[in-house]
Scaffold this motif. Structure first.
Motif, mmCIF file in Angstrom:
data_model
loop_
_atom_site.group_PDB
_atom_site.id
_atom_site.type_symbol
_atom_site.label_atom_id
_atom_site.label_comp_id
_atom_site.label_asym_id
_atom_site.label_seq_id
_atom_site.Cartn_x
_atom_site.Cartn_y
_atom_site.Cartn_z
ATOM 1 N N CYS A 112 -34.308 -22.854 28.724
ATOM 2 C CA CYS A 112 -34.436 -22.017 27.522
ATOM 3 C C CYS A 112 -33.228 -21.105 27.325
ATOM 4 O O CYS A 112 -32.822 -20.852 26.188
ATOM 5 N N VAL A 113 -32.628 -20.629 28.413
ATOM 6 C CA VAL A 113 -31.482 -19.727 28.276
ATOM 7 C C VAL A 113 -30.306 -20.447 27.630
ATOM 8 O O VAL A 113 -29.678 -19.932 26.693
ATOM 9 N N CYS A 165 -34.245 -15.635 16.962
ATOM 10 C CA CYS A 165 -35.105 -14.444 16.927
ATOM 11 C C CYS A 165 -36.269 -14.498 17.905
ATOM 12 O O CYS A 165 -37.101 -13.589 17.895
ATOM 13 N N GLY A 166 -36.334 -15.519 18.768
ATOM 14 C CA GLY A 166 -37.398 -15.488 19.749
ATOM 15 C C GLY A 166 -37.749 -16.825 20.360
ATOM 16 O O GLY A 166 -37.043 -17.823 20.173
ATOM 17 N N LEU A 167 -38.870 -16.820 21.092
ATOM 18 C CA LEU A 167 -39.345 -17.994 21.811
ATOM 19 C C LEU A 167 -40.762 -18.319 21.384
ATOM 20 O O LEU A 167 -41.555 -17.422 21.084
ATOM 21 N N MET A 168 -41.088 -19.602 21.372
ATOM 22 C CA MET A 168 -42.411 -20.052 20.940
ATOM 23 C C MET A 168 -42.982 -21.021 21.958
ATOM 24 O O MET A 168 -42.242 -21.783 22.591
ATOM 25 N N ASN A 183 -49.328 -19.831 31.000
ATOM 26 C CA ASN A 183 -48.362 -20.302 29.993
ATOM 27 C C ASN A 183 -47.701 -19.107 29.303
ATOM 28 O O ASN A 183 -46.480 -19.082 29.104
ATOM 29 N N PHE A 184 -48.502 -18.113 28.937
ATOM 30 C CA PHE A 184 -47.979 -16.938 28.247
ATOM 31 C C PHE A 184 -47.082 -16.114 29.170
ATOM 32 O O PHE A 184 -46.073 -15.559 28.747
ATOM 33 N N CYS A 220 -39.431 -16.124 30.448
ATOM 34 C CA CYS A 220 -38.287 -16.739 29.763
ATOM 35 C C CYS A 220 -37.591 -15.713 28.881
ATOM 36 O O CYS A 220 -36.361 -15.669 28.802
ATOM 37 N N ARG A 221 -38.385 -14.882 28.210
ATOM 38 C CA ARG A 221 -37.782 -13.852 27.349
ATOM 39 C C ARG A 221 -36.917 -12.904 28.168
ATOM 40 O O ARG A 221 -35.811 -12.543 27.739
#
Length: 246
Positions: A152-153, A169-172, A185-186, A192-193
Motif C-alpha cells: 500500500c505504501v 486522499c486515503g485508503l479503502m 481487517n479494520f 496501513c494508514r
C-alpha cells in the motif's frame, strides 16, 4: 405491492435512521458525526428512489458499476458527489470520467496501471484533479480486489508523486462478511494508514479510511473510519433482474 412513493419514503426514513446511528457511533469514538461521510450505495436501485434520498438532504452517492453510474448521473442533480466503489477496468476509465462530470472520488485504485489510466484520462479531458483512494485487501481473500497491505505504501507514493492529476486522499477496504473478522481487517487498514502517512509525510487527518458497510459501519466508525458505504440498510435488498427460463 408497495407503491413507488411508499418505497421512496422508506428509503428516506432509513437514511435518517442511519445518520442517527452514525451520530451515536461517532460519539462513542470521541468524534463529531460531521467527520464521517456516508456514501449511499444505490446499486440496482431506480433513479426515483435515489431522488427521494436526495430530497431528504443527502448529496453523496456511490455505485459499483460504470454502466449504472453513467446511466443514473445525468438524470440527477449536478451537486451530487458521486463515488465509484467497484472494481474499475482500464477500458471503462474514459467512459466513467466523461459520463460523470461530477465524479468526486474513485475509491478502488488497486494497482499502478489503473492509477496511470485515471491520470491520463483526467489530463485528457481537462477536469479538476480526481480524488482517489488506494484499495487494500486486508482479508487476504482472493475474491476481493486490492493491493496487499505490504504494497500500500508504494502504491500511495506512486499516486501522490507520479500522478499530478490525481489527489491521494486515503485508503479503502472491504471487510470479510464474517463480521467477527472485520475488527482485524479494520485494524490492518489503520496500520496501513500509519505507514502511508509516515512515508508521505502527512498527518492521519490527511489520509481517510473508507471502511464499513451496512453490517459493520458502526464498528468501523468506532475504529476510525471516516467514510462508510451503506447500501441495503438505506435502500433495501438489491434488485437483480431474473433470468428468463429457456
Amino acid at each position: 405491492m408497495a407503491t413507488s412513493a411508499a418505497m421512496d419514503g422508506v428509503a428516506a426514513d432509513a437514511l435518517r435512521t442511519v445518520l442517527n446511528r452514525v451520530q451515536q457511533a461517532a460519539d462513542r469514538s470521541g468524534r463529531v458525526a460531521q467527520s464521517v461521510r456516508v456514501v449511499a450505495v444505490s446499486k440496482t436501485k431506480p433513479v426515483s428512489v435515489l431522488r427521494q434520498v436526495y430530497d431528504a438532504g443527502h448529496r453523496c452517492f456511490g455505485e459499483n458499476y460504470v454502466q449504472e453510474i453513467v446511466e443514473k448521473a445525468p438524470q440527477l442533480p449536478e451537486d451530487i458527489e458521486w463515488h465509484f466503489i467497484g472494481n474499475l477496468q482500464s477500458n471503462k476509465v474514459k467512459p466513467l470520467l466523461t459520463g460523470v462530470p461530477n465524479l468526486a472520488m474513485v475509491e478502488t485504485v488497486d494497482d499502478e496501471k489503473i492509477a496511470n489510466h485515471l491520470e491520463r484520462a483526467v489530463a485528457s479531458i481537462g477536469r479538476k484533479p480526481l480524488k482517489v483512494m488506494v484499495q487494500v485487501n486486508t482479508s487476504g481473500e482472493t475474491s476481493k480486489s486490492g493491493v496487499e497491505p505490504s504494497g500500500c505504501v508504494e502504491l500511495a507514493k506512486h499516486v501522490s508523486l507520479k500522478c499530478p492529476n490525481l489527489e491521494f486522499c486515503g485508503l479503502m477496504t472491504i471487510g470479510m462478511l464474517d463480521y467477527t473478522s472485520t475488527p482485524e481487517n479494520f485494524k490492518t487498514l489503520a496500520n496501513c494508514r500509519s505507514e502511508v502517512c509516515k512515508a508521505l509525510g502527512i498527518t492521519e487527518e490527511q489520509c481517510e479510511l473508507s471502511m464499513g458497510m451496512s453490517g459493520d459501519f458502526e464498528l468501523a466508525i468506532e475504529m476510525g473510519s471516516t467514510n462508510v458505504r451503506i447500501g441495503s440498510t438505506i435502500f433495501g435488498p438489491r434488485e437483480y433482474k431474473k433470468k428468463e427460463s429457456t
